[in-house]
Design a protein around this motif. Structure first.
Motif, PDB file in Angstrom:
ATOM      1  N   LYS A   1       2.075   6.309  -1.993  1.00  6.19           N
ATOM      2  CA  LYS A   1       0.932   5.705  -1.173  1.00  6.19           C
ATOM      3  C   LYS A   1       1.137   4.899  -0.024  1.00  6.19           C
ATOM      4  O   LYS A   1       2.011   4.138   0.042  1.00  6.19           O
TER       5      LYS A   1
ATOM      6  N   GLY B   1      -9.011  -2.563  -0.168  1.00  6.77           N
ATOM      7  CA  GLY B   1      -7.706  -2.534  -0.615  1.00  6.77           C
ATOM      8  C   GLY B   1      -7.398  -1.530  -2.042  1.00  6.77           C
ATOM      9  O   GLY B   1      -6.218  -1.355  -2.719  1.00  6.77           O
TER      10      GLY B   1
ATOM     11  N   ASP C   1      -4.419   1.198  -3.440  1.00  6.06           N
ATOM     12  CA  ASP C   1      -3.327   1.243  -4.381  1.00  6.06           C
ATOM     13  C   ASP C   1      -3.727   1.919  -5.651  1.00  6.06           C
ATOM     14  O   ASP C   1      -3.087   2.190  -6.554  1.00  6.06           O
TER      15      ASP C   1
ATOM     16  N   LYS D   1      -1.695  -9.861  -1.531  1.00  8.66           N
ATOM     17  CA  LYS D   1      -2.772  -8.682  -1.023  1.00  8.66           C
ATOM     18  C   LYS D   1      -2.119  -7.503  -1.066  1.00  8.66           C
ATOM     19  O   LYS D   1      -2.430  -6.228  -1.235  1.00  8.66           O
TER      20      LYS D   1
HETATM   21 MG    MG Z   1      -3.647  -2.763   0.779  1.00  7.97          MG
END
Ligand code: MG
Ligand code: ADP
Ligand code: ASP
Length: 465
Positions: free
Chosen positions: A2, A203, A206, A261
């Protein structure tokens, strides 16, 4: 594999990614990619502008990002470049139409917002597939919405794991069997039957990587980002933070949940369920070993592995004499939070009071209103959570004394330890959190290891006991 937004920020970054994927071609990679950096922010802001009634301004605000995508197409040969240029034109037209629909206010906004935001991931995945193909890598763009199946909670949808695994296998296995390299956008999914586009929360790429990895039974899930792995603290606060060679699943989950993060909090679960190791690597320095996340990571001789922090925390102090010697009080209290679908992070209690911390404050007024009949409630905001993580932290005598003596003059609100073996968590004022993290880092990581040797020895004794 990723690649986050910072790993595809411009044409040079796309070329770097192509090199990294090419070098691992024999390992049959599947590639998940985020939107180019800042694009999701821009798309979300454009929805706000449109919702305020200005669809034209909303579309114009995206122009600089269309330009960034166009610059990436310049590294492609003419045929592929033209094809992607048309793709960008189509996206511009469709986004214009969607933003006008937002401005007209005739439909609910959340589904439209997800539809609009999904262009970031779709475009970067199409661009990356083309850049890989140009380097003789047999890439195939796959629409992630055909793989990741979710509920309809737009903006932070929950995937249906079994359906997602099944669809992912159906889409990717034939491509892998044919020696192709599937490339899909992270973060986006769709409700069953592909009816509506959804997103997994900020986010969330992931998370997509972990779902896809679990679906196909990957040997490893690699998260390629802009730092050398998971560091001992947020590098924006502690610039000299160090890379952690290995973490256990439990340590990584706590760190992600409490603010690191670099890993989305939900990433770890699909990996744990299938026992797939996760590796965090630097796309700007691919030779670095990065951080490995495994079932049984080695214990650090320092016991403490990392410090995470999260701002924007609110604490509710709930006091009621009815709690004294009564049963059922906590159930009544927690039911209020359940009703308002609000997650509680830390809980501490005394005889007549309970304090708890929240990150999501969207329902605080309703929660306080519903608690009033059973208790007095004080709300304290502008706070931050600090979380110190390390397997066996609980058995290490002297660590708490070391931590809190470092913070002698900083007011610590809630302290929670022992609920899991791996963390010690507390709350401080938001304005003091950076100083707190820096001091703790200095005390726990920047001293001589000799200093901590006696602690380590005691911990070993604790374990054998
Ligand atoms: Mg991220
Ligand atoms: P990506 O675009 O690759 O998903 P993110 O910005 O989401 O990247 O995550 C990487 C960033 O996370 C790093 O640049 C760093 O600033 C931040 N970060 C916060 N805490 C940590 C930590 N403990 N270790 C590494 N990075 C951290
Ligand atoms: N592009 C999405 C975001 O900015 C998802 C991700 O980057 O993981 O939140």
């Amino acid at each position: 594999m990723k690649f986050g937004g910072t790993s595809v920020e411009d044409a040079r970054a796309f070329v770097r990614v192509a090199r990294i994927v090419g070098a691992r071609r024999e390992e049959h990679p599947v590639v998940v990619v985020s939107a180019m950096s800042r694009v999701t922010d821009a798309l979300l802001a454009s929805v706000e502008t449109a919702a305020a009634g200005n669809a034209d301004a909303a579309l114009s605000s995206l122009e600089e990002h269309f330009e960034r995508h166009t610059l990436v197409t310049r590294i492609l040969p003419v045929g592929a470049r033209d094809e992607l240029f048309l793709e960008l034109e189509l996206a511009r037209r469709e986004l214009g139409e969607l933003l006008r629909r937002v401005a007209s206010k005739q439909e609910p906004c959340p589904p439209l917002r997800d539809e609009i935001v999904s262009y970031g991931e779709c475009l970067s995945a199409k661009l990356l597939a083309a850049v890989l193909a140009e380097r003789a890598l047999p890439a195939a763009y796959v629409d992630a919405r055909r793989c990741v199946i979710t509920d309809d909670a737009h903006g932070s949808a929950t995937p249906a794991n079994d359906a997602t695994y099944e669809h992912t296998r159906a889409e990717l296995s034939p491509l892998l069997a044919a020696g192709r390299i599937p490339v899909l956008g992270g973060y986006i999914g769709s409700t069953a039957g592909g009816r509506r586009t959804t997103t997994l929360g900020r986010g969330g790429s992931d998370y997509t990587a972990a779902l896809v990895g679990a679906g196909i039974g990957a040997r490893e899930i690699q998260i390629w980002t802009d730092v050398n792995g998971v560091l001992t603290a947020d590098p924006r606060v502690v610039p000299h933070a160090r890379t952690i060679p290995s973490l256990s699943f439990a340590e990584a989950a706590e760190l992600a949940y409490f603010g690191a993060k670099v890993l989305h909090p939900k990433t770890i679960l699909p990996a744990v369920i299938r026992g797939i190791p996760v590796r965090i690597c630097n796309s700007r320095d691919p030779e670095q070993p990065g951080t490995g996340v495994y079932f049984d990571a080695e214990m650090s001789p320092r016991t403490v592995k990392a410090i995470a922090h999260k701002k924007g925390i609110t604490v509710l102090h709930i006091t009621s004499a009815r709690m004294l010697g009564a049963f059922g009080f906590l159930r009544a209290l927690f039911e209020v939070f359940e009703r308002h679908r609000t997650i509680i992070d830390i809980v501490t209690t005394s005889e007549v009071s309970v304090s708890l911390s929240l990150e999501d404050t969207s329902k605080v007024d309703e929660i306080v209103r519903d608690l009033r009949p059973i208790a007095a409630v004080k709300v304290e905001s502008d706070l931050a959570v600090v979380c110190i993580v390390g397997e066996e932290l609980r058995y290490t005598s002297g660590i708490a004394a070391r931590i809190f003596s470092t913070l002698r003059d900083i007011n610590v609100l809630l302290i929670s330890q022992g609920a899991s073996n791996v963390n010690l968590t507390f709350v401080v004022a938001e304005r003091e959190v950076e100083e707190t993290v820096r001091r703790l880092h200095a005390s726990l990581f920047e001293c001589d290891t000799q200093d901590l040797a006696p602690l380590f020895q005691r911990r070993q004794e604790g374990v054998s006991r």
